[in-house]
Design a protein around this motif. Sequence first.
Motif, PDB file in Angstrom:
ATOM      1  N   LEU A   1     -32.750  38.022  49.906  1.00 60.62           N
ATOM      2  CA  LEU A   1     -32.378  38.445  51.252  1.00 60.62           C
ATOM      3  C   LEU A   1     -32.613  37.329  52.257  1.00 60.62           C
ATOM      4  O   LEU A   1     -33.656  36.663  52.222  1.00 60.62           O
ATOM      5  N   ASP A   2     -31.650  37.173  53.169  1.00 61.75           N
ATOM      6  CA  ASP A   2     -31.777  36.245  54.292  1.00 61.75           C
ATOM      7  C   ASP A   2     -31.272  36.927  55.552  1.00 61.75           C
ATOM      8  O   ASP A   2     -30.211  37.566  55.538  1.00 61.75           O
ATOM      9  N   GLY A   3     -32.015  36.802  56.639  1.00 57.15           N
ATOM     10  CA  GLY A   3     -31.556  37.372  57.901  1.00 57.15           C
ATOM     11  C   GLY A   3     -32.698  37.671  58.840  1.00 57.15           C
ATOM     12  O   GLY A   3     -33.870  37.379  58.565  1.00 57.15           O
ATOM     13  N   ARG A   4     -32.351  38.270  59.976  1.00 56.41           N
ATOM     14  CA  ARG A   4     -33.325  38.616  61.008  1.00 56.41           C
ATOM     15  C   ARG A   4     -33.030  40.012  61.550  1.00 56.41           C
ATOM     16  O   ARG A   4     -31.879  40.410  61.680  1.00 56.41           O
ATOM     17  N   LYS A   5     -34.100  40.713  61.856  1.00 51.83           N
ATOM     18  CA  LYS A   5     -34.013  41.997  62.546  1.00 51.83           C
ATOM     19  C   LYS A   5     -34.832  41.888  63.828  1.00 51.83           C
ATOM     20  O   LYS A   5     -35.776  41.113  63.912  1.00 51.83           O
ATOM     21  N   MET A   6     -34.468  42.690  64.821  1.00 52.60           N
ATOM     22  CA  MET A   6     -35.074  42.543  66.148  1.00 52.60           C
ATOM     23  C   MET A   6     -35.483  43.901  66.712  1.00 52.60           C
ATOM     24  O   MET A   6     -34.883  44.927  66.394  1.00 52.60           O
TER      25      MET A   6
ATOM     26  N   PHE B   1     -41.062  36.596  53.778  1.00 53.58           N
ATOM     27  CA  PHE B   1     -40.980  37.651  54.798  1.00 53.58           C
ATOM     28  C   PHE B   1     -42.029  37.401  55.858  1.00 53.58           C
ATOM     29  O   PHE B   1     -43.192  37.137  55.560  1.00 53.58           O
ATOM     30  N   SER B   2     -41.640  37.491  57.119  1.00 54.83           N
ATOM     31  CA  SER B   2     -42.599  37.390  58.225  1.00 54.83           C
ATOM     32  C   SER B   2     -42.168  38.323  59.339  1.00 54.83           C
ATOM     33  O   SER B   2     -41.003  38.709  59.439  1.00 54.83           O
TER      34      SER B   2
ATOM     35  N   HIS C   1     -44.468  39.753  76.005  1.00 56.87           N
ATOM     36  CA  HIS C   1     -43.876  39.744  77.352  1.00 56.87           C
ATOM     37  C   HIS C   1     -43.017  40.975  77.611  1.00 56.87           C
ATOM     38  O   HIS C   1     -42.118  40.921  78.450  1.00 56.87           O
ATOM     39  N   LYS C   2     -43.275  42.063  76.904  1.00 55.17           N
ATOM     40  CA  LYS C   2     -42.578  43.316  77.184  1.00 55.17           C
ATOM     41  C   LYS C   2     -43.147  43.946  78.447  1.00 55.17           C
ATOM     42  O   LYS C   2     -44.338  43.834  78.725  1.00 55.17           O
ATOM     43  N   GLN C   3     -42.312  44.662  79.176  1.00 54.45           N
ATOM     44  CA  GLN C   3     -42.778  45.467  80.296  1.00 54.45           C
ATOM     45  C   GLN C   3     -42.517  46.952  80.049  1.00 54.45           C
ATOM     46  O   GLN C   3     -42.533  47.762  80.973  1.00 54.45           O
ATOM     47  N   SER C   4     -42.310  47.301  78.798  1.00 52.78           N
ATOM     48  CA  SER C   4     -42.070  48.677  78.385  1.00 52.78           C
ATOM     49  C   SER C   4     -42.602  48.839  76.969  1.00 52.78           C
ATOM     50  O   SER C   4     -42.663  47.863  76.206  1.00 52.78           O
ATOM     51  N   LEU C   5     -43.029  50.061  76.620  1.00 55.97           N
ATOM     52  CA  LEU C   5     -43.613  50.317  75.294  1.00 55.97           C
ATOM     53  C   LEU C   5     -44.706  49.303  74.967  1.00 55.97           C
ATOM     54  O   LEU C   5     -44.785  48.787  73.842  1.00 55.97           O
ATOM     55  N   ARG C   6     -45.558  49.042  75.940  1.00 55.77           N
ATOM     56  CA  ARG C   6     -46.598  48.039  75.746  1.00 55.77           C
ATOM     57  C   ARG C   6     -47.741  48.554  74.866  1.00 55.77           C
ATOM     58  O   ARG C   6     -48.464  47.749  74.282  1.00 55.77           O
ATOM     59  N   ALA C   7     -47.909  49.863  74.762  1.00 57.75           N
ATOM     60  CA  ALA C   7     -48.906  50.431  73.857  1.00 57.75           C
ATOM     61  C   ALA C   7     -48.265  50.677  72.493  1.00 57.75           C
ATOM     62  O   ALA C   7     -48.351  51.758  71.909  1.00 57.75           O
ATOM     63  N   SER C   8     -47.600  49.658  71.990  1.00 53.18           N
ATOM     64  CA  SER C   8     -46.861  49.750  70.736  1.00 53.18           C
ATOM     65  C   SER C   8     -46.594  48.337  70.238  1.00 53.18           C
ATOM     66  O   SER C   8     -46.396  47.419  71.043  1.00 53.18           O
ATOM     67  N   VAL C   9     -46.601  48.160  68.933  1.00 50.85           N
ATOM     68  CA  VAL C   9     -46.297  46.855  68.344  1.00 50.85           C
ATOM     69  C   VAL C   9     -44.791  46.753  68.121  1.00 50.85           C
ATOM     70  O   VAL C   9     -44.189  47.579  67.435  1.00 50.85           O
ATOM     71  N   THR C  10     -44.172  45.728  68.717  1.00 53.48           N
ATOM     72  CA  THR C  10     -42.738  45.475  68.560  1.00 53.48           C
ATOM     73  C   THR C  10     -42.551  44.074  67.996  1.00 53.48           C
ATOM     74  O   THR C  10     -43.177  43.128  68.479  1.00 53.48           O
ATOM     75  N   SER C  11     -41.694  43.937  67.012  1.00 48.69           N
ATOM     76  CA  SER C  11     -41.651  42.703  66.241  1.00 48.69           C
ATOM     77  C   SER C  11     -40.235  42.266  65.921  1.00 48.69           C
ATOM     78  O   SER C  11     -39.273  43.038  66.036  1.00 48.69           O
ATOM     79  N   GLU C  12     -40.140  41.037  65.491  1.00 47.31           N
ATOM     80  CA  GLU C  12     -38.952  40.517  64.819  1.00 47.31           C
ATOM     81  C   GLU C  12     -39.256  40.495  63.331  1.00 47.31           C
ATOM     82  O   GLU C  12     -40.409  40.260  62.932  1.00 47.31           O
ATOM     83  N   LEU C  13     -38.270  40.774  62.505  1.00 46.89           N
ATOM     84  CA  LEU C  13     -38.418  40.600  61.060  1.00 46.89           C
ATOM     85  C   LEU C  13     -37.581  39.407  60.634  1.00 46.89           C
ATOM     86  O   LEU C  13     -36.402  39.315  60.994  1.00 46.89           O
ATOM     87  N   VAL C  14     -38.193  38.517  59.871  1.00 46.97           N
ATOM     88  CA  VAL C  14     -37.503  37.324  59.396  1.00 46.97           C
ATOM     89  C   VAL C  14     -37.534  37.326  57.872  1.00 46.97           C
ATOM     90  O   VAL C  14     -38.612  37.393  57.263  1.00 46.97           O
ATOM     91  N   MET C  15     -36.356  37.284  57.272  1.00 44.93           N
ATOM     92  CA  MET C  15     -36.233  37.182  55.814  1.00 44.93           C
ATOM     93  C   MET C  15     -35.662  35.812  55.470  1.00 44.93           C
ATOM     94  O   MET C  15     -34.510  35.518  55.814  1.00 44.93           O
ATOM     95  N   ASP C  16     -36.469  34.983  54.850  1.00 43.21           N
ATOM     96  CA  ASP C  16     -36.071  33.619  54.485  1.00 43.21           C
ATOM     97  C   ASP C  16     -36.152  33.489  52.970  1.00 43.21           C
ATOM     98  O   ASP C  16     -37.201  33.212  52.403  1.00 43.21           O
ATOM     99  N   SER C  17     -35.023  33.769  52.306  1.00 46.17           N
ATOM    100  CA  SER C  17     -34.953  33.745  50.837  1.00 46.17           C
ATOM    101  C   SER C  17     -36.011  34.656  50.226  1.00 46.17           C
ATOM    102  O   SER C  17     -36.776  34.263  49.338  1.00 46.17           O
ATOM    103  N   VAL C  18     -36.046  35.893  50.707  1.00 44.30           N
ATOM    104  CA  VAL C  18     -36.975  36.889  50.177  1.00 44.30           C
ATOM    105  C   VAL C  18     -36.434  37.385  48.834  1.00 44.30           C
ATOM    106  O   VAL C  18     -35.359  37.966  48.768  1.00 44.30           O
TER     107      VAL C  18
END
Length: 396
Positions: A168-173, A206-207, A213-230
């Motif tokens: 797998l290769d790609g990014r999720k946001m 996988f990372s 720097h969010k100003q919304s849903l700050r009491a929550s973990v929000t991430s990018e997913l990076v798949m680099d030859s997973v």
Amino acid sequence: MSMDTTPPRLQPMDLAGIDDLLTEDEKAVRSSVRQLCVEHVDPYVADWFERGQVDDIRGLIKQFGSLGLLGMHLEGYGCAGMSATEYGIACLELEASDSGIRSMVSVQGSLAMFAIWKFGSEEQKNEWLPAMASGEAIGCFGLTEPDAGSDPANMRTRARRDGSDWVLDGRKMWITNGTIADVAVVWAQTEDGIRGFVIPTATSGFSAPEIHHKQSLRASVTSELVMDSVRLPDSAMLPEVRGLRGPLSCLNEARYGIVWGALGAARSSLEASLDYAGTRIAFDKPISAFQLTQAKLVDMNLEYTKGLLLALHLGRRKDAGALRPEQVSLGKLNNVREALDICRTARTILGANGISLEYPVIRHMSNLESVLTYEGTVEMHTLIVGQAMTGHSAFR
């Protein structure tokens, strides 16, 4: 001949008597979730929001697991097997504390766990669902991409065959729980259409960097997913679904929770403004005694009441197996929009205090700006409902 009876006393936050429509089990769920939030969320959530960090988030998720809230509407594999209406009531109580708190529970149960429960192999279910139901394992759900939000068919994440493996290769946001997750359900394009994959987050390549720097849903973990030859074995693929039907059915589960959850933010803001209006003195009397303030309070309560009746009706339909995705869109479109308007109106009643985190209103208002967009924007749900009404697709 009928006997005269004295009607029960009106409750300011339940003018329509909707409590009479709830079962004792549903009330018990409400009470249990409310008490958990009073003890473990409410005293701390304003500080978490201000710092953009939830203390001991894994411990909090285990608390939710101990109460059976994670995947609570799923059957078997350590899940509580409660009704859709009970799940909705839980979402309302969680979001009355904070949208970010409800979001972490929704993503765990209605997205990551539901995908595995609905479309996974027995091996995948047995490996992940009991641990996720207890909160020992945390899941996330990767569909949205930097350039593919409302149009997931054009996702760029790719999975290709390499011998008996997948790569797998790609990014999720904008992925809730991504940085803390132990497992990610990720959707990718293949030569055979869109497929889902269950990825242990410790897998090489996988990372999940956290988004700051969010100003919304700050009491929550929000991430990018990076798949680099997973590299994954063939057994990592969800075997029981192919195409967009898979991720969209998961989103429908999450949207249903939002139909209820947004009302929690609305109720909290309405309660705060009602209490404030009764104690804030202007011109020698509480501002709740002025006509314009009462007009605001009544309009807010009216929209909250109508939204709650709609959510309860949709919950009953879901429990009867009769709920359609278009009806969920109707509920999400109405309830989030009206909840946001309630929060904005509540802010005006609190005046300058309305922007202070000493009160929950500005936090709820800010959070709902995200809820308005995720799991389908206003535009997308409007077009879904429009197509249901007219029979014409206007998406393109």
